[in-house]
Scaffold this active site. Structure first.
Site, PDB file in Angstrom:
ATOM      1  N   ARG A   1      22.797  -0.932   0.509  1.00 22.69           N
ATOM      2  CA  ARG A   1      21.580  -0.628  -0.256  1.00 22.69           C
ATOM      3  C   ARG A   1      20.359  -1.108   0.526  1.00 22.69           C
ATOM      4  O   ARG A   1      20.469  -1.883   1.458  1.00 22.69           O
ATOM      5  CB  ARG A   1      21.648  -1.313  -1.623  1.00 22.69           C
ATOM      6  CG  ARG A   1      22.562  -0.552  -2.552  1.00 22.69           C
ATOM      7  CD  ARG A   1      22.441  -0.993  -3.984  1.00 22.69           C
ATOM      8  NE  ARG A   1      23.252  -0.086  -4.795  1.00 22.69           N
ATOM      9  CZ  ARG A   1      23.877  -0.444  -5.906  1.00 22.69           C
ATOM     10  NH1 ARG A   1      23.790  -1.679  -6.352  1.00 22.69           N
ATOM     11  NH2 ARG A   1      24.586   0.431  -6.572  1.00 22.69           N
TER      12      ARG A   1
ATOM     13  N   GLU B   1      29.233   6.012   1.181  1.00 21.14           N
ATOM     14  CA  GLU B   1      29.643   6.983   0.153  1.00 21.14           C
ATOM     15  C   GLU B   1      31.063   7.503   0.412  1.00 21.14           C
ATOM     16  O   GLU B   1      31.832   7.703  -0.515  1.00 21.14           O
ATOM     17  CB  GLU B   1      28.653   8.151   0.091  1.00 21.14           C
ATOM     18  CG  GLU B   1      27.327   7.805  -0.567  1.00 21.14           C
ATOM     19  CD  GLU B   1      27.481   7.317  -2.003  1.00 21.14           C
ATOM     20  OE1 GLU B   1      28.467   7.670  -2.676  1.00 21.14           O
ATOM     21  OE2 GLU B   1      26.612   6.548  -2.451  1.00 21.14           O
TER      22      GLU B   1
ATOM     23  N   LEU C   1      42.597   1.075   3.809  1.00 14.92           N
ATOM     24  CA  LEU C   1      41.604   1.588   2.859  1.00 14.92           C
ATOM     25  C   LEU C   1      42.111   2.840   2.145  1.00 14.92           C
ATOM     26  O   LEU C   1      41.646   3.189   1.064  1.00 14.92           O
ATOM     27  CB  LEU C   1      40.300   1.896   3.623  1.00 14.92           C
ATOM     28  CG  LEU C   1      39.006   2.072   2.835  1.00 14.92           C
ATOM     29  CD1 LEU C   1      38.713   0.860   1.962  1.00 14.92           C
ATOM     30  CD2 LEU C   1      37.831   2.306   3.773  1.00 14.92           C
TER      31      LEU C   1
ATOM     32  N   TYR D   1      29.700  16.102  -4.424  1.00 12.48           N
ATOM     33  CA  TYR D   1      29.272  14.744  -4.772  1.00 12.48           C
ATOM     34  C   TYR D   1      28.628  14.046  -3.575  1.00 12.48           C
ATOM     35  O   TYR D   1      27.514  13.545  -3.658  1.00 12.48           O
ATOM     36  CB  TYR D   1      30.449  13.895  -5.296  1.00 12.48           C
ATOM     37  CG  TYR D   1      30.065  12.451  -5.293  1.00 12.48           C
ATOM     38  CD1 TYR D   1      29.228  11.943  -6.293  1.00 12.48           C
ATOM     39  CD2 TYR D   1      30.431  11.602  -4.243  1.00 12.48           C
ATOM     40  CE1 TYR D   1      28.792  10.646  -6.257  1.00 12.48           C
ATOM     41  CE2 TYR D   1      29.998  10.297  -4.199  1.00 12.48           C
ATOM     42  CZ  TYR D   1      29.179   9.816  -5.209  1.00 12.48           C
ATOM     43  OH  TYR D   1      28.724   8.533  -5.161  1.00 12.48           O
TER      44      TYR D   1
ATOM     45  N   ASP E   1      29.908  11.442 -10.125  1.00 14.21           N
ATOM     46  CA  ASP E   1      31.235  10.883  -9.846  1.00 14.21           C
ATOM     47  C   ASP E   1      31.887  10.475 -11.169  1.00 14.21           C
ATOM     48  O   ASP E   1      31.368  10.780 -12.249  1.00 14.21           O
ATOM     49  CB  ASP E   1      31.134   9.696  -8.867  1.00 14.21           C
ATOM     50  CG  ASP E   1      30.462   8.484  -9.489  1.00 14.21           C
ATOM     51  OD1 ASP E   1      29.945   8.584 -10.624  1.00 14.21           O
ATOM     52  OD2 ASP E   1      30.477   7.415  -8.856  1.00 14.21           O
TER      53      ASP E   1
ATOM     54  N   CYS F   1      28.697   0.458 -18.690  1.00 12.43           N
ATOM     55  CA  CYS F   1      29.439   1.482 -19.436  1.00 12.43           C
ATOM     56  C   CYS F   1      30.827   1.610 -18.814  1.00 12.43           C
ATOM     57  O   CYS F   1      31.234   2.662 -18.337  1.00 12.43           O
ATOM     58  CB  CYS F   1      28.678   2.804 -19.376  1.00 12.43           C
ATOM     59  SG  CYS F   1      29.275   4.008 -20.568  1.00 12.43           S
TER      60      CYS F   1
ATOM     61  N   CYS G   1      22.135   6.814 -26.886  1.00 11.65           N
ATOM     62  CA  CYS G   1      23.559   7.106 -26.723  1.00 11.65           C
ATOM     63  C   CYS G   1      24.216   7.520 -28.041  1.00 11.65           C
ATOM     64  O   CYS G   1      24.316   6.718 -28.976  1.00 11.65           O
ATOM     65  CB  CYS G   1      24.246   5.878 -26.139  1.00 11.65           C
ATOM     66  SG  CYS G   1      26.022   6.099 -25.933  1.00 11.65           S
TER      67      CYS G   1
END
Ligand code: SF4
Length: 373
Positions: A27, A39, A82, A122, A140, A194, A210
């Site tokens: 970030r 990503e 991975l 995506y 996603d 969430c 919501c």
């Protein structure tokens, strides 16, 4: 219940993200290459796991040029553990296309970027919005869950036919002036607040919008189409030891050690490009030992003898599981000829570290007899 007021929703979500977003090494950078790598790694993989790999990968390949120049095997070795190795192969292939055909510049155009190997809707939306502020909504699994609850959508989120509906909802939400942050905020909300189980609605910045929360039905959505039962396959593999130069199997670590045979999987397909020990599935009515001998003969054209059972390992892939009986055995006769694998090498035991192996193999490699190979 408050009807969704998009401008207020966006403001609430972005303010929350600015304050509460987690620190991530990928970030706060505008470097499209680093964002892209993150990503790709994050697809179907938890943040905690990606954290173990991301920095090492970037240190080794700091730019798209470094990645393009690397040997595929070096890339796979860094990716080892991975999972979903097609991602690494595609990333490597895409880096080479960028360097050879696109002047080394990662396209800042959605359509051009989307054409690169391994880039889907995506990742194109995520990279283009985060790196270039392009207005594409990234959807996603986390985002789908948030949307399903916000709108109380009962459509199964793992159903391909639902993709368009979720994408349309996400497109309508997107903050056009801050698409990168907005996409990251939706994903962050799904990952930290969430959550799949027990969402912490009371601290959710958008709970007043919501539908699931307002009607106390958060636990009812999202719904999933029932998955088919996962098949399990039984395999037998052999670690073939070849005698040392003295013509006999070494009796101690001091004597000339022999070699073991490893084979490389085809580049396309599951675990493509990784190395492993020869073997294959059991046929109907066959014992594991018989299957081990037969598969070795069929895939590398060698006869083996003195099979010793080592262990059984299990591993789960996305769509199936394997149970693998592992044998150690001795080379008896034959010249290596390949049927299936694309490469084979006799290596000394200590050279194993240089090759990328699937995780299932790492479960028994530490148990191998080092004396003879
Ligand atoms: Fe998810 Fe609860 Fe927020 Fe609704 S209120 S989006 S269910 S965390």
């Amino acid at each position: 219940m408050k009807k969704i007021d998009y401008p207020h929703f966006r403001t609430a979500l972005l303010e929350w993200f600015n304050t509460y977003q987690r620190e991530m090494p990928w970030r706060n950078t505008g470097d499209a290459y680093r964002i892209w790598v993150s990503e790709v790694m994050l697809q179907q993989t938890q943040v905690k796991k990606v954290m173990e790999y991301y920095q090492k990968f970037i240190d080794r390949f700091p730019t798209v040029q470094h990645l393009a120049e690397a040997e595929l095997q070096t890339v796979l070795k860094l990716w080892e553990g991975l999972g979903y190795y097609t991602r690494a192969r595609n990333l490597h292939k895409a880096a080479q296309i960028i360097v050879k055909e696109l002047d080394g510049e990662i396209p800042d155009d959605y359509a051009a970027f989307r054409k690169l190997p391994g880039v889907g809707d995506y990742s194109a939306a995520a990279v283009q919005s985060i790196a270039f502020n392009a207005p594409y909504a990234a959807v996603d699994g986390n985002v789908k869950r948030v949307l399903a609850r916000l709108f109380y959508m009962k459509i199964p989120i793992n159903d391909a036919s639902a993709t368009r509906q979720f994408q349309e909802k996400a497109d309508a939400f997107l903050a056009q002036d801050a698409p990168g942050n907005f996409n990251q905020a939706m994903m962050e909300l799904g990952a930290t607040v969430c959550r799949p189980q027990s969402p912490t609605c009371i601290v959710c910045p958008v709970h007043s919008f919501c539908q699931a929360f307002q009607t106390a039905r958060q636990d009812e959505v999202p719904v999933r189409r029932k998955a088919k039962p996962i098949p399990e396959y039984h395999l037998a593999v052999g670690v073939i030891h070849k005698v040392g130069a003295a013509g006999v199997l070494a009796e101690s670590a001091e004597e000339p050690a022999g070699e073991i045979l490893i084979t490389q999987r085809p580049l396309d397909g599951l675990l493509g490009g990784l190395w492993e020990f020869p073997g294959g599935r059991l046929a109907e009515g066959e014992t594991a030992e018989e299957a081990c001998r037969r598969n070795i003969a069929e895939t590398v054209n060698l006869a083996v003898d003195n099979l010793t059972y080592l262990t059984r390992v299990r591993h789960a892939f996305t769509h199936f599981k394997i149970v693998v009986d592992v044998f150690q055995c001795e080379y008896l006769a034959g010249e290596v000829a390949l049927n299936g694998p694309i490469n084979a090498k006799w290596i000394r035991f200590e050279e194993i570290e240089q090759y990328p192996f699937p995780r299932s193999n790492h479960k028994f490699i530490p148990m191998l007899n080092k004396r003879n190979g």
